[in-house]
Design a protein around this motif. Structure first.
Motif, PDB file in Angstrom:
ATOM      1  N   TYR A 140      36.186  11.477  -8.217  1.00  0.00           N
ATOM      2  CA  TYR A 140      35.320  11.899  -9.312  1.00  0.00           C
ATOM      3  C   TYR A 140      35.254  10.813 -10.393  1.00  0.00           C
ATOM      4  O   TYR A 140      34.186  10.493 -10.896  1.00  0.00           O
ATOM      5  N   PHE A 181      40.164  14.064  -8.010  1.00  0.00           N
ATOM      6  CA  PHE A 181      40.026  13.439  -9.321  1.00  0.00           C
ATOM      7  C   PHE A 181      39.715  11.950  -9.203  1.00  0.00           C
ATOM      8  O   PHE A 181      38.906  11.404  -9.943  1.00  0.00           O
ATOM      9  N   ARG A 215      36.145  17.978  -8.961  1.00  0.00           N
ATOM     10  CA  ARG A 215      37.036  17.138  -9.743  1.00  0.00           C
ATOM     11  C   ARG A 215      38.473  17.661  -9.724  1.00  0.00           C
ATOM     12  O   ARG A 215      39.428  16.904  -9.811  1.00  0.00           O
TER      13      ARG A 215
END
Lengths: 249, 476
Positions: free
Chosen positions: B233, B230, B226
């Motif tokens: 994710y 990001f 993550r």
């Protein structure tokens, strides 16, 4: 069927209560069918989608369309059955039958519009425009009923008929709908609302009465039959009124 | 214990002095070493074991000279040997030889359990898993661990993790912590340092962590992705896999299950790899897909146009394929390729398929159901989409199939919704063809008649109205 009873002073009874109710019934079912049907035909338009969502979704729009279709089927059936019984057993004058005169009247009127003839065609209870509308809606309506039933029960129909019937019925249903809609929206609405002859509204189908003046101009043959006078007399009477109008104006 | 340790230290310091002294005093080895190296510094001396494995009894003199043990004589470790004695010994295998030879180290290095790494190794040895010292430290080229410097963090970590380490979880599962350096080099993350992912670890910090199970460990570790990925994710948080995971199904995959950990590959280059990743958990669907027209083209012809799993299901925000909103998107998903002239035209496929579907009964209904659900939260019924007739993972081409078979199959599909459909019924659907005189003559003729009739009628009526108004205006 000369019938003095139908003349009441300056007014003449044109439609019975039954015909008035029949017109209301057809008008309302037609309205519902058009709204629920054309919004399906032109489904991509915003207004169609708005209408369909207002009806509670496509399933309800279809349900309403189909059951209004059944009402339309009943009205049409009653109309045909009564028409047949009336003509066959009650010796009704089959006033909607298309005759050679209707074609000559149409040509005559076009000539009149173009200024070739000096006066419009002399018509009976229904003129060729009204007959065209009537048969257009009746035959079109029957086609709509038949194709509508085919589309409602495709699996049943294809037990007896080839599958191609279904898309063919769909093409016919959707196109014929447009034909009927155009006849009503353009022709009927013009002739009974916007035409200078009747404007602002031809009220005869709602009140059941028509003025003697309009009978003289539009349906002189029927008036002659009603009053038991020869047609020529009616025409001169009409011309008198015509001249009176010209003088006063 | 303490006295021994202290004694050991004193001995060690003394030895270190001696070693330094020896190094400065003379470049040459002791007489015994020189004697042994006379033969063993040359290549070609092969020791054979009973299982036909062999080892070369070669010693690199230069490496030995700089090793921490350069002051020792050969016979200090090779205890049975001396300048006079050279016994011939028999070993079952190379492994047995190495284990036996390594035991000699422990004659001097007594307090191994004082360091955690060795304590762990030794505890495994007690369970019967031998860890020969030479595996990590080497033999003739041993250098002082504390003095080794590492160019990169990776080298620092690999000083231990290049070897058979393992960690144990509370439930008894174990995980090998041996990292293959060649895998790291092939990974897309080859430029990252270990602590970029192993957050909290460094050349000075090595926290001890406890996990209930191997799976818990994997799930917790996938959180590390993550920090850089990001967007991906967050997308996975909408996926069916994440939902299943949060509902407690620990089998649901996390980042590393698909992408791997130390060997993270770029999927884009090898599309078959994607399908194989999904296969691990969805083997039955994979088998079906592999036999489909798409799967065959992918595996047999290396076709890059055909969809693999993620093209329809997406990679990160994988939706529940059984949910209604996914179903409603199917025509859109198929049209990504099947309405794209550039993709399908080279296979002789029509791009009309989506248009003809959407303008017909099922398509129109679907459009409305979708809108009704989205705008009014109105539950909708299921309506036939592409996959209901064509199948999904099992899509096959109809090209080489007998039309009668296709027809019979189609009827079965129709009957799934239209229970009382009979053999004529499927023909009610024009099979994505626009009606023509050849394909659907009745439909074509009816349509053509209206195409002429409606404008003709409209023009006639309007002309009459105009003439009528004109006459009226003239008369006035």
């Amino acid at each position: 069927m000369a019938n003095i009873d139908r003349i009441k002073g300056n007014k003449i009874r044109r439609f019975s209560i039954f015909r008035i109710i029949e017109h209301w019934a057809v008008m309302l079912t037609f309205g519902v069918l058009v709204v629920t049907g054309l919004s399906q035909k032109f489904y991509s338009l915003d207004v169609s989608q708005w209408l369909i969502f207002k009806m509670g979704g496509i399933d309800y729009a279809r349900l309403v369309h189909r059951f209004t279709g059944i009402v339309f089927l009943l009205i049409t059936s009653i109309h045909i059955i009564i028409g047949i019984i009336g003509v066959a057993f009650k010796k009704w004058h089959p006033s909607m039958i298309i005759s050679k005169k209707d074609f000559t009247d149409a040509i005559h009127n076009i000539k009149y519009y173009l200024g070739i003839e000096s006066r419009p065609a002399i018509c009976d209870r229904y003129n060729y425009k009204q007959k065209f509308e009537y048969w257009g809606i009746l035959i079109g309506g029957l086609l709509m009923i038949v194709t509508g039933i085919i589309l409602w029960f495709p699996t049943f129909i294809t037990r007896f008929l080839p599958g191609e019937i279904i898309p063919a019925a769909k093409v016919m249903h959707t196109n014929q709908a447009l034909v009927i809609f155009l006849i009503i929206a353009v022709w009927h609405i013009y002739n009974s609302i916007f035409s200078p002859d009747v404007s602002p509204l031809d009220t005869s189908i709602f009140t059941g009465y028509i003025s003697k003046e309009r009978m003289l101009t539009e349906h002189p043959i029927e008036l002659a039959r009603l009053e038991g006078k020869p047609l020529e007399e009616i025409i001169t009477e009409h011309q008198d009124i015509h001249y009176e109008n010209l003088e006063t104006s | 214990m303490m006295t021994i340790t202290a004694g050991g230290k004193i001995i060690f310091i003394l030895m270190a002095f001696l070693v330094t002294f020896a190094c400065f005093a003379s470049d040459a080895f002791s007489g015994e070493v020189q004697e042994c190296l006379r033969c063993h510094a040359k290549h070609g001396i092969i020791k054979k074991f009973e299982n036909n494995e062999s080892i070369e009894a070669y010693v690199d003199a230069k490496k030995f000279m700089v090793s921490v043990h350069n002051s020792l004589a050969c016979s200090d470790c090779h205890t049975d040997f001396s300048t006079e004695k050279h016994p011939s010994r028999r070993y079952r295998s190379k492994k047995q030889y190495i284990i036996k030879s390594s035991l000699v180290c422990r004659r001097c290095h007594l307090n191994l359990k004082a360091t955690p790494i060795h304590a762990k190794v030794l505890s495994e040895e007690e369970e019967g898993k031998p860890h020969p010292c030479t595996n990590c430290h080497g033999s003739h080229s041993i250098v002082h661990v504390g003095k080794r410097t590492f160019k990169t963090e990776e080298q620092h970590c690999l000083k231990c993790h290049a070897y058979e380490l393992s960690m144990e979880f509370n439930n008894g599962e174990t995980l090998s912590l041996k990292i293959d350096a060649s895998l790291l080099k092939a990974s897309v993350h080859r430029k990252l340092s270990c602590s970029d992912c192993h957050f909290g670890f460094s050349s000075t910090r090595h926290p001890q962590r406890n996990f209930k199970s191997l799976r818990d460990f994997s799930i917790a570790n996938s959180e590390t992705c993550r920090r850089c990925h990001f967007d991906k994710y967050t997308k996975t948080m909408e996926s069916i896999h994440y939902i299943k995971l949060s509902q407690g199904n620990l089998k649901a995959p996390v980042c590393t299950d698909c992408h791997g950990s130390h060997l993270t590959l770029d999927f884009g280059k090898e599309r078959t790899l994607i399908a194989h990743r999904c296969q691990r958990c969805h083997p039955r669907i994979f088998d079906i897909y592999a036999k489909s027209v798409h799967g065959k083209a992918l595996f047999d012809m290396h076709n890059r146009d055909v969809p693999v799993c993620v093209d329809c299901h997406k990679a990160h925000d994988i939706a529940d394929a059984l949910a209604l909103d996914y179903r409603e998107k199917i025509p859109e998903i198929c049209s990504n390729c099947h309405a794209n002239e550039a993709i399908v035209s080279k296979y002789g496929l029509s791009t009309n398929v989506v248009k003809t579907y959407l303008s017909d009964f099922h398509g129109v209904t679907l459009i409305f159901y979708k809108k009704q659900r989205e705008e009014f939260n109105k539950p909708a019924r299921q309506i036939a989409v592409c996959t209901d007739c064509h199948g999904s993972h099992n899509i096959i081409s109809t090209r080489n199939t007998d039309p009668a078979v296709v027809k019979a199959n189609l009827l079965k599909r129709c009957q799934q919704c239209h229970k009382d459909a009979t053999k004529n019924f499927p023909a009610a659907w024009l099979s994505h063809y626009e009606p023509t005189l050849k394909k659907a003559p009745l439909v074509f003729i009816v349509n053509s008649i209206y195409q002429i009739f409606i404008p003709g009628l409209l023009i006639g009526l309007i002309l009459q109205i105009i003439l009528h108004i004109w006459r009226y205006a003239v008369n006035r």
